[in-house]
Design a protein around this motif. Structure first.
Motif, PDB file in Angstrom:
ATOM      1  N   LEU A  94     -42.336  53.476  15.173  1.00 14.33           N
ATOM      2  CA  LEU A  94     -43.088  54.221  14.171  1.00 14.33           C
ATOM      3  C   LEU A  94     -43.217  53.364  12.916  1.00 14.33           C
ATOM      4  CD1 LEU A  94     -44.448  56.930  13.491  1.00 14.33           C
ATOM      5  CD2 LEU A  94     -42.242  57.728  12.632  1.00 14.33           C
ATOM      6  N   GLY A  95     -44.378  52.770  12.761  1.00 15.82           N
ATOM      7  CA  GLY A  95     -44.630  51.894  11.624  1.00 15.82           C
ATOM      8  C   GLY A  95     -44.671  50.435  12.032  1.00 15.82           C
ATOM      9  N   CYS A  96     -45.847  49.960  12.467  1.00 14.42           N
ATOM     10  CA  CYS A  96     -45.996  48.554  12.881  1.00 14.42           C
ATOM     11  C   CYS A  96     -46.481  47.725  11.699  1.00 14.42           C
ATOM     12  CB  CYS A  96     -46.951  48.445  14.069  1.00 14.42           C
ATOM     13  SG  CYS A  96     -46.206  48.894  15.636  1.00 14.42           S
ATOM     14  N   GLY A  97     -45.602  47.575  10.725  1.00 17.74           N
ATOM     15  CA  GLY A  97     -45.921  46.792   9.542  1.00 17.74           C
ATOM     16  C   GLY A  97     -45.139  45.501   9.505  1.00 17.74           C
ATOM     17  N   TRP A  98     -44.624  45.170   8.330  1.00 22.32           N
ATOM     18  CA  TRP A  98     -43.935  43.892   8.118  1.00 22.32           C
ATOM     19  C   TRP A  98     -42.790  43.687   9.101  1.00 22.32           C
ATOM     20  CZ3 TRP A  98     -38.862  42.868   6.597  1.00 22.32           C
ATOM     21  CH2 TRP A  98     -38.587  41.560   6.187  1.00 22.32           C
ATOM     22  N   LEU A  99     -42.020  44.730   9.368  1.00 23.60           N
ATOM     23  CA  LEU A  99     -40.908  44.640  10.314  1.00 23.60           C
ATOM     24  C   LEU A  99     -41.287  45.175  11.684  1.00 23.60           C
ATOM     25  CD1 LEU A  99     -37.987  44.242  11.218  1.00 23.60           C
ATOM     26  CD2 LEU A  99     -37.393  46.387  10.064  1.00 23.60           C
ATOM     27  N   GLY A 100     -41.990  46.300  11.720  1.00 25.47           N
ATOM     28  CA  GLY A 100     -42.274  46.963  12.988  1.00 25.47           C
ATOM     29  C   GLY A 100     -43.098  46.137  13.952  1.00 25.47           C
ATOM     30  N   PHE A 132     -30.884  48.229   5.233  1.00 21.32           N
ATOM     31  CA  PHE A 132     -31.253  46.854   4.943  1.00 21.32           C
ATOM     32  C   PHE A 132     -31.186  46.570   3.449  1.00 21.32           C
ATOM     33  CE2 PHE A 132     -33.821  46.672   9.040  1.00 21.32           C
ATOM     34  CZ  PHE A 132     -32.966  45.761   9.635  1.00 21.32           C
ATOM     35  N   ALA A 133     -30.772  45.357   3.126  1.00 19.05           N
ATOM     36  CA  ALA A 133     -30.848  44.873   1.751  1.00 19.05           C
ATOM     37  C   ALA A 133     -32.293  44.466   1.467  1.00 19.05           C
ATOM     38  CB  ALA A 133     -29.891  43.696   1.581  1.00 19.05           C
ATOM     39  N   GLY A 134     -32.523  43.787   0.344  1.00 18.31           N
ATOM     40  CA  GLY A 134     -33.873  43.346   0.013  1.00 18.31           C
ATOM     41  C   GLY A 134     -34.443  42.458   1.108  1.00 18.31           C
ATOM     42  N   LEU A 135     -35.713  42.604   1.378  1.00 19.25           N
ATOM     43  CA  LEU A 135     -36.334  41.969   2.535  1.00 19.25           C
ATOM     44  C   LEU A 135     -37.103  40.708   2.151  1.00 19.25           C
ATOM     45  CD1 LEU A 135     -37.712  45.282   4.087  1.00 19.25           C
ATOM     46  CD2 LEU A 135     -35.607  44.072   4.736  1.00 19.25           C
ATOM     47  N   ILE A 136     -36.821  39.620   2.880  1.00 17.88           N
ATOM     48  CA  ILE A 136     -37.555  38.374   2.689  1.00 17.88           C
ATOM     49  C   ILE A 136     -37.975  37.841   4.053  1.00 17.88           C
ATOM     50  CG2 ILE A 136     -36.407  37.753   0.534  1.00 17.88           C
ATOM     51  CD1 ILE A 136     -34.644  35.826   2.168  1.00 17.88           C
ATOM     52  N   GLY A 137     -38.896  36.881   4.042  1.00 24.45           N
ATOM     53  CA  GLY A 137     -39.382  36.315   5.286  1.00 24.45           C
ATOM     54  C   GLY A 137     -40.776  36.825   5.589  1.00 24.45           C
ATOM     55  N   GLY A 138     -41.432  36.181   6.555  1.00 22.76           N
ATOM     56  CA  GLY A 138     -42.798  36.586   6.865  1.00 22.76           C
ATOM     57  C   GLY A 138     -43.685  36.383   5.647  1.00 22.76           C
ATOM     58  N   THR A 139     -44.374  37.432   5.238  1.00 22.10           N
ATOM     59  CA  THR A 139     -45.261  37.359   4.069  1.00 22.10           C
ATOM     60  C   THR A 139     -44.505  37.529   2.756  1.00 22.10           C
ATOM     61  OG1 THR A 139     -45.721  39.734   4.266  1.00 22.10           O
ATOM     62  CG2 THR A 139     -47.230  38.218   5.384  1.00 22.10           C
ATOM     63  N   ARG A 140     -43.211  37.743   2.804  1.00 18.67           N
ATOM     64  CA  ARG A 140     -42.425  37.997   1.595  1.00 18.67           C
ATOM     65  C   ARG A 140     -41.662  36.741   1.175  1.00 18.67           C
ATOM     66  NH1 ARG A 140     -40.179  44.221   2.212  1.00 18.67           N
ATOM     67  NH2 ARG A 140     -42.200  45.152   2.691  1.00 18.67           N
ATOM     68  N   ASN A 141     -42.325  35.915   0.417  1.00 18.91           N
ATOM     69  CA  ASN A 141     -41.730  34.689  -0.102  1.00 18.91           C
ATOM     70  C   ASN A 141     -41.067  34.999  -1.437  1.00 18.91           C
ATOM     71  OD1 ASN A 141     -41.239  32.153  -1.320  1.00 18.91           O
ATOM     72  ND2 ASN A 141     -42.950  31.214  -0.231  1.00 18.91           N
ATOM     73  N   PRO A 142     -39.759  34.802  -1.550  1.00 17.52           N
ATOM     74  CA  PRO A 142     -39.069  35.152  -2.805  1.00 17.52           C
ATOM     75  C   PRO A 142     -39.569  34.373  -4.010  1.00 17.52           C
ATOM     76  CG  PRO A 142     -37.642  33.879  -1.356  1.00 17.52           C
ATOM     77  CD  PRO A 142     -38.830  34.267  -0.545  1.00 17.52           C
ATOM     78  N   GLY A 143     -40.274  33.264  -3.773  1.00 15.03           N
ATOM     79  CA  GLY A 143     -40.837  32.511  -4.881  1.00 15.03           C
ATOM     80  C   GLY A 143     -41.952  33.249  -5.592  1.00 15.03           C
ATOM     81  N   ASN A 144     -42.439  34.329  -4.955  1.00 13.73           N
ATOM     82  CA  ASN A 144     -43.509  35.129  -5.555  1.00 13.73           C
ATOM     83  C   ASN A 144     -43.010  36.406  -6.219  1.00 13.73           C
ATOM     84  OD1 ASN A 144     -45.642  33.418  -4.721  1.00 13.73           O
ATOM     85  ND2 ASN A 144     -45.594  34.304  -2.656  1.00 13.73           N
ATOM     86  N   PHE A 145     -41.700  36.634  -6.196  1.00 14.42           N
ATOM     87  CA  PHE A 145     -41.166  37.922  -6.649  1.00 14.42           C
ATOM     88  C   PHE A 145     -41.259  38.123  -8.159  1.00 14.42           C
ATOM     89  CE2 PHE A 145     -38.207  39.147  -2.859  1.00 14.42           C
ATOM     90  CZ  PHE A 145     -39.283  39.013  -2.006  1.00 14.42           C
ATOM     91  N   PHE A 146     -41.100  37.028  -8.938  1.00 14.49           N
ATOM     92  CA  PHE A 146     -41.129  37.145 -10.396  1.00 14.49           C
ATOM     93  C   PHE A 146     -42.165  36.182 -10.971  1.00 14.49           C
ATOM     94  CE2 PHE A 146     -36.669  38.381  -9.432  1.00 14.49           C
ATOM     95  CZ  PHE A 146     -36.718  39.672  -9.943  1.00 14.49           C
ATOM     96  N   LYS A 147     -43.096  36.710 -11.747  1.00 11.15           N
ATOM     97  CA  LYS A 147     -44.122  35.876 -12.371  1.00 11.15           C
ATOM     98  C   LYS A 147     -43.550  35.118 -13.567  1.00 11.15           C
ATOM     99  CE  LYS A 147     -48.014  38.736 -10.903  1.00 11.15           C
ATOM    100  NZ  LYS A 147     -49.198  39.529 -11.325  1.00 11.15           N
TER     101      LYS A 147
END
Length: 269
Positions: A8-14, A152-167
């Protein structure tokens, strides 16, 4: 007989989980909220269902639940109608062949305690996320099927690059706090391990083993992308460290990315 799972939910993780379960020989049903994604799911040998859970459930839920295992990864909302929809979902599960549920929750349910937090029942609850526990309880307190909760803790990987988290223009407070994150590949690995080992009716924290400071980690992540980092106020006012020891001990799980600093090497600009 071929094993079956409904996701249920085929998104970033599913979606990557669904692909992994197909590879493991499962019959996989996957839900999406838009018809546009159905063709993609079909091409991946995932049976598509257009389903949405909001103020009510829209879609062919009964047919979607014709599986042995249900994986639930839908962002929750506090509103009462949304909780009522989940109560409707639970009733539908009770009438279905579903025997086991994996429910994805979040370590955000834990309040800052200036130390380590575990899955023990008497933990200090984050007031802003206490409603999430209501959703957990809907499933783990039901005797008609087995439920394992993964926080789960904060999610990284895939489209979630931590370098983009803070401007660059962001000012980040409490930047000496240790961070709690987990990589997508470990998320998938943990879910698969629970299913294959049949670890039901329990709760696991899922976070990488290392906990670098927010300032150090996100500065490195941003510079790696060739960008100027945000301004981090190097202070420590409150924090929590998510323990993954129960998961390691009971599942004998070996993290793919236990060290978050080392994991930064897999991210590209």
């Amino acid at each position: 007989m071929k094993k079956s799972i409904s996701i249920l939910g085929c998104g970033w993780l599913g979606l990557p989980l669904a692909k992994a379960m197909v590879k493991d020989g499962f019959t996989v049903k996957g839900s999406t909220t838009t018809t546009d994604k159905c063709e993609t799911l079909l091409m991946l040998n995932i049976q598509p269902y257009v389903l949405s859970i909001d103020e009510e459930i829209d879609g062919n839920l009964d047919h979607f639940l014709q599986s042995e295992i249900l994986f639930i990864n839908v962002p929750f909302r506090k509103q009462k109608p949304f909780l009522n929809s989940y109560k409707t979902l639970v009733k539908a599960i009770e009438k279905s062949p579903i025997k086991h549920v994996v429910f994805i929750s979040s370590t955000a349910v834990y309040a800052d305690v200036d130390g380590e937090v575990t899955e023990e029942e008497n933990f200090k609850v984050n007031p802003a996320k206490k409603d999430l526990l209501l959703f957990e309880d809907l499933f783990k307190n039901n005797k008609n099927f087995n439920t394992t909760i993964i926080r789960f803790a904060g999610l990284i990987g895939g489209t979630r690059n931590p370098g983009n988290f803070f401007k660059e223009d962001k000012v980040v407070q409490n930047a000496l706090t240790p961070i709690n994150l987990i990589h997508l590949e470990d998320c998938i690995g943990i879910v698969k391990t629970i299913i294959h080992q049949k670890k039901w009716n329990t709760t696991y924290n899922a976070a990488a083993t290392s906990h670098p400071t927010k300032a150090n980690y996100y500065t490195l992540a941003t510079k790696q992308m060739g960008k100027k980092p945000a301004t981090f106020i190097e202070e420590l006012t409150s924090f929590k460290i998510i323990s993954n020891q129960k998961l390691i001990d009971e599942l004998n799980y070996t993290f793919i990315y236990p060290d978050l600093i080392e994991a930064l090497k897999v991210f590209k600009n």
